[in-house]
Each structure stands twice: as structure tokens, then as C-alpha cells.
Design an enzyme around this catalytic site. Sequence first.
Site, PDB file in Angstrom:
ATOM      1  N   ASP A 185      76.754  54.355  63.140  1.00 56.39           N
ATOM      2  CA  ASP A 185      77.247  53.426  62.119  1.00 56.39           C
ATOM      3  C   ASP A 185      78.352  54.010  61.249  1.00 56.39           C
ATOM      4  OD1 ASP A 185      75.202  51.730  63.025  1.00 56.39           O
ATOM      5  OD2 ASP A 185      73.773  52.626  61.635  1.00 56.39           O
ATOM      6  N   LYS A 218      82.997  53.513  63.931  1.00 57.63           N
ATOM      7  CA  LYS A 218      83.732  53.775  65.183  1.00 57.63           C
ATOM      8  C   LYS A 218      84.480  52.534  65.662  1.00 57.63           C
ATOM      9  CE  LYS A 218      79.773  55.032  67.015  1.00 57.63           C
ATOM     10  NZ  LYS A 218      78.876  55.150  65.870  1.00 57.63           N
ATOM     11  N   GLY A 219      83.847  51.359  65.462  1.00 56.06           N
ATOM     12  CA  GLY A 219      84.461  50.109  65.924  1.00 56.06           C
ATOM     13  C   GLY A 219      85.819  49.891  65.286  1.00 56.06           C
ATOM     14  N   ALA A 261      74.092  49.940  70.163  1.00 60.70           N
ATOM     15  CA  ALA A 261      75.302  50.079  69.351  1.00 60.70           C
ATOM     16  C   ALA A 261      75.666  48.742  68.718  1.00 60.70           C
ATOM     17  CB  ALA A 261      76.454  50.559  70.222  1.00 60.70           C
ATOM     18  N   GLY A 262      76.266  48.822  67.551  1.00 58.95           N
ATOM     19  CA  GLY A 262      76.792  47.627  66.906  1.00 58.95           C
ATOM     20  C   GLY A 262      78.126  47.993  66.292  1.00 58.95           C
ATOM     21  N   HIS A 263      79.213  47.623  66.960  1.00 57.78           N
ATOM     22  CA  HIS A 263      80.542  48.028  66.497  1.00 57.78           C
ATOM     23  C   HIS A 263      81.254  46.818  65.898  1.00 57.78           C
ATOM     24  CE1 HIS A 263      80.408  51.755  69.317  1.00 57.78           C
ATOM     25  NE2 HIS A 263      79.469  51.741  68.404  1.00 57.78           N
ATOM     26  N   THR A 307      70.028  45.499  64.263  1.00 56.59           N
ATOM     27  CA  THR A 307      68.654  45.097  63.940  1.00 56.59           C
ATOM     28  C   THR A 307      68.494  44.547  62.517  1.00 56.59           C
ATOM     29  OG1 THR A 307      68.154  47.341  63.238  1.00 56.59           O
ATOM     30  CG2 THR A 307      67.644  46.803  65.521  1.00 56.59           C
ATOM     31  N   GLY A 308      69.537  44.639  61.696  1.00 54.51           N
ATOM     32  CA  GLY A 308      69.457  44.127  60.326  1.00 54.51           C
ATOM     33  C   GLY A 308      68.658  45.009  59.376  1.00 54.51           C
ATOM     34  N   ARG A 326      69.742  50.494  55.830  1.00 56.93           N
ATOM     35  CA  ARG A 326      69.968  51.892  56.216  1.00 56.93           C
ATOM     36  C   ARG A 326      69.601  52.815  55.060  1.00 56.93           C
ATOM     37  NH1 ARG A 326      75.719  50.098  58.518  1.00 56.93           N
ATOM     38  NH2 ARG A 326      75.030  49.241  60.518  1.00 56.93           N
TER      39      ARG A 326
END
Length: 430
Positions: A13, A16-17, A39-41, A301-302, A305
Site C-alpha cells: 500500500d 505503487k499504482g 494487491a490493490g493499486h 478488503t476495506g 490500516r
Amino acid sequence: MASLVVVGTQWGDEGKGKIVDMLASQAHLVVRYQGGNNAGHTVVVGGEVFKLHLVPAGILYPQVTCVIGNGVVVDPQVLLDEIAQLEAKGVSVKSLRISEKTQVIMPYHRLLDRLEEESRSDKERIGTTGRGIGPCYVDKVARTGIRMIDLVDPQALKERLEAFLPAKNKLLTQVYGQPPLELEAILAEYRVYGERLRAFVADTSVLVAAAIREGRNVLFEGANGTLLDIDHGTYPFVTSSSPTAGGAATGSGIGPTVIDKVVGVAKAYTTRVGQGPFPTELFDEVGDRIRERGKEYGTTTGRPRRCGWLDAVILRYAVRVNGLSSLALMHLDTLEGLPTVKICTAYRYRGQILQEFPASLKVFQECEPVYAELPGWPEGTTQVAGFEGLPAQARAYVRRIGELIGAGVGIVSVGRERSQTLVLEEPFGK
Ligand code: IMO
Ligand code: MG
């Protein structure tokens, strides 16, 4: 012209995106080399938010070839949904290519991911994303996996499933007390996926190698992060692949000699989702402030963090295990308005000072941060035009990070938009 790896230096997180999207404007090809839809970008263009899980973050540029490399694990349903969502937003996926050798996430992988997590004690639970990533890599290594080349060949798919589903069903019924999965139902579902994905499947190693040979700019997009690496991360609280830069070679079918540079991505602070020790974690209002201002809730996943101060021991480690050429520092704006900011420069362990990241989780658990405290800076940094436009204290913070980790900060991000990026050194070298 260069080939360049973009790698997360923390627990994922990092942003990177955004960096891959920015560099993709100058690239011919972008390849994802490991991980899956854990991954979530996120890429933000003109206020529109694109959340990518499997498709490389180069897809928003029509001229860029996007490759899902052999090191990735692909959930075909998720990929098809993501393709449909992109197309609904007017983004063409014509340039997408998937390696014949990617491993396919099957229904029993998702099930086992959940059941294995539930069967672990609180202390042992990893806090996985539940997407079947770990069990799919387990099958890859056990040589019982199903590859993309099998998915698009109905006969091969049937043979592989007939060979390996009985053992999965034994596990599901006898160990976990679940009903068995039906072979015919899986076959029927996955045959359709194979049909729909066939046109994208290719020998992608050839494509990546050709782009490099022709002297084009090529980007290797890492997912997850250095501390989630199966070898170099905070084992066992890691993912099941090799996000570190070395993974770019094996995960895309090229040799390490063709990689020119490695750009590490780090937040100006630290976050972590899932379980495991985190020395600089904040449990006070500063941690809450970072979470809210930085929108620190999982893309995949919401989950909220965990947030803490920047850890330079981790970043020095990331510089070493990835061979970082430079660092992209994200979310600097999130820290604005604080009276002081802290950087962890070393750990204190039972009265001893540790400069290096420890392999033992027991040691890491007991590590206390040794902090350098620096003055904060006022709000209003999201609209500055260049690095020199930042308040002096913010520039000093950035420079101090570079000194502490032994790698230059080449990019500073002060917001989610492409335009909110301050470039000190062009990674592709212009
Ligand atoms: P991006 O690419 C943050 C974490 C999970 C869990 C552990 C293992 O968006 O930075 P897994 O489902 O991979 O078996 O879970 O790894 N994790 C991530 N955390 N960002 C990611 O990816 C992650 N990918 C995996 O939370 O602790
Ligand atoms: Mg993520």
C-alpha cells in the site's frame, strides 16, 4: 531507454499504482510479476478513481502493452470482472496479455485460505486477504497447480482437476468438515473463463524480451511489498510470493542482467494491514490523524490500516535487498500540520542498539524504535509546483530520509492526482 522495477519497500500500500501509472506514460510495456488480487493499486485521473487488482497500472495508456507475468496467480472471475469494469469506464484492454504460465486460483484455494485462517489461533493468524493467494502458490510449488495454458485447454483442465480435486476434497471433508466440491460444476465454470480469456493468453516472456531488445522503456510492477516477501519479509506474516526486485526476473521470464534500475516506493510514514509486529505503530491521535488524512483503509478488503512513523531501518533493509536506485516518497502531504515528525533510525533491543533489520520475529517483536525528532511543517503542500516550493522543514525531512537510508529520494508525492507529483530525478532519465 531503460527497464525499471517499481517495488514496495514497506508492508504494501505504498502507492505503487500511482508511480507505475506516472512512469507508464513513458513506457512501452508494463508487466506485473507476482502476487494476485491481494494487491490493490489505485490510480486517480481527473478525479476518477481506478482500483486495479490484477491488470497492470499501465492500462490507462492505450499505447502501453500490459502483461500479467508468469509469477502472478490469477483468479479468472476477478480478472474478467476487472476487465468489464475498465471497459465500462471506456478503458480498452486490447493490449493486455497473460502469461501461459500464470497459476490459476481455483474455488478450493479461496475456501482453504479462509478455512486455514479460521483454524489458526489468534497468535498464528496471518490476516490474509482471503483471496486464495497462499493456497494457489502452495499448489504451484507442490506441482499440483493449474496453469493458464491448462485453463484454455478444456481437456487439460479436466485431466488436471481429475488428478488433484480428490485430494482437495479429502482435505475439505476430513480435516475441515466441509462438503466436497463437484468436479463437473468447477469444470463448467472454468471452461467459460478459459473461453473468455483465451485471446489474451500468450508467451509473454517473448514480448518482454523483445521490448527490451528494441530498446524500449519497460516497467516491472511489483505488488505487495518488501516486508511481505516470502524470503525477506516478516515471516510468517508475509504473502506467498517474491515482491522484492529479484522476483521481477523469475516472475516475468527475463534475466537479471536486463534490469537497469529499481525504484522503491515508500510512504512518508508506515502502515500495515493484517497481523505481525510493527515497532513504530501509533495508538494515539497522531495515528488516527494519519489514517483519516491518508485514507488508510484497504483497497482490497476495506480494513483500517495500522499507522505509525517512518521506519528508516526498514527502508535501509529495502535498499539492500532490492538494490534500490532511488526512492519515491508518497503521502508527504498527509504529515503536514503536525508540530513535529519522527523517524525511527535504529531499534533498541534489550539495551542493545540494532542497525539492521532482524530475522527473528521474537527479536523484532521486542524492538523499540530509536527516534530522530524533526520539526513539522504547515498545511498547504498539496498544490506546490515543485520540490523547492515545499516548506523548508518538509524538504529537510525528505533529505534526512535520503541520508538515513543511503538512497536518493527521486520523487515526492503530495496528493493522489498525477499532477501532485514532484520529480527531483526522472527514473527513466530524460
Ligand atoms: P498492495 O499491492 C497490503 C498482506 C495481507 C496479509 C498478508 C498475507 O496493494 O500493496 P495474502 O492474502 O497475500 O496471503 O495475505 O499480506 N498483503 C498486503 N497488504 N497491501 C498489499 O498489496 C498486500 N498483499 C498482501 O494483509 O497480512
Ligand atoms: Mg493494498
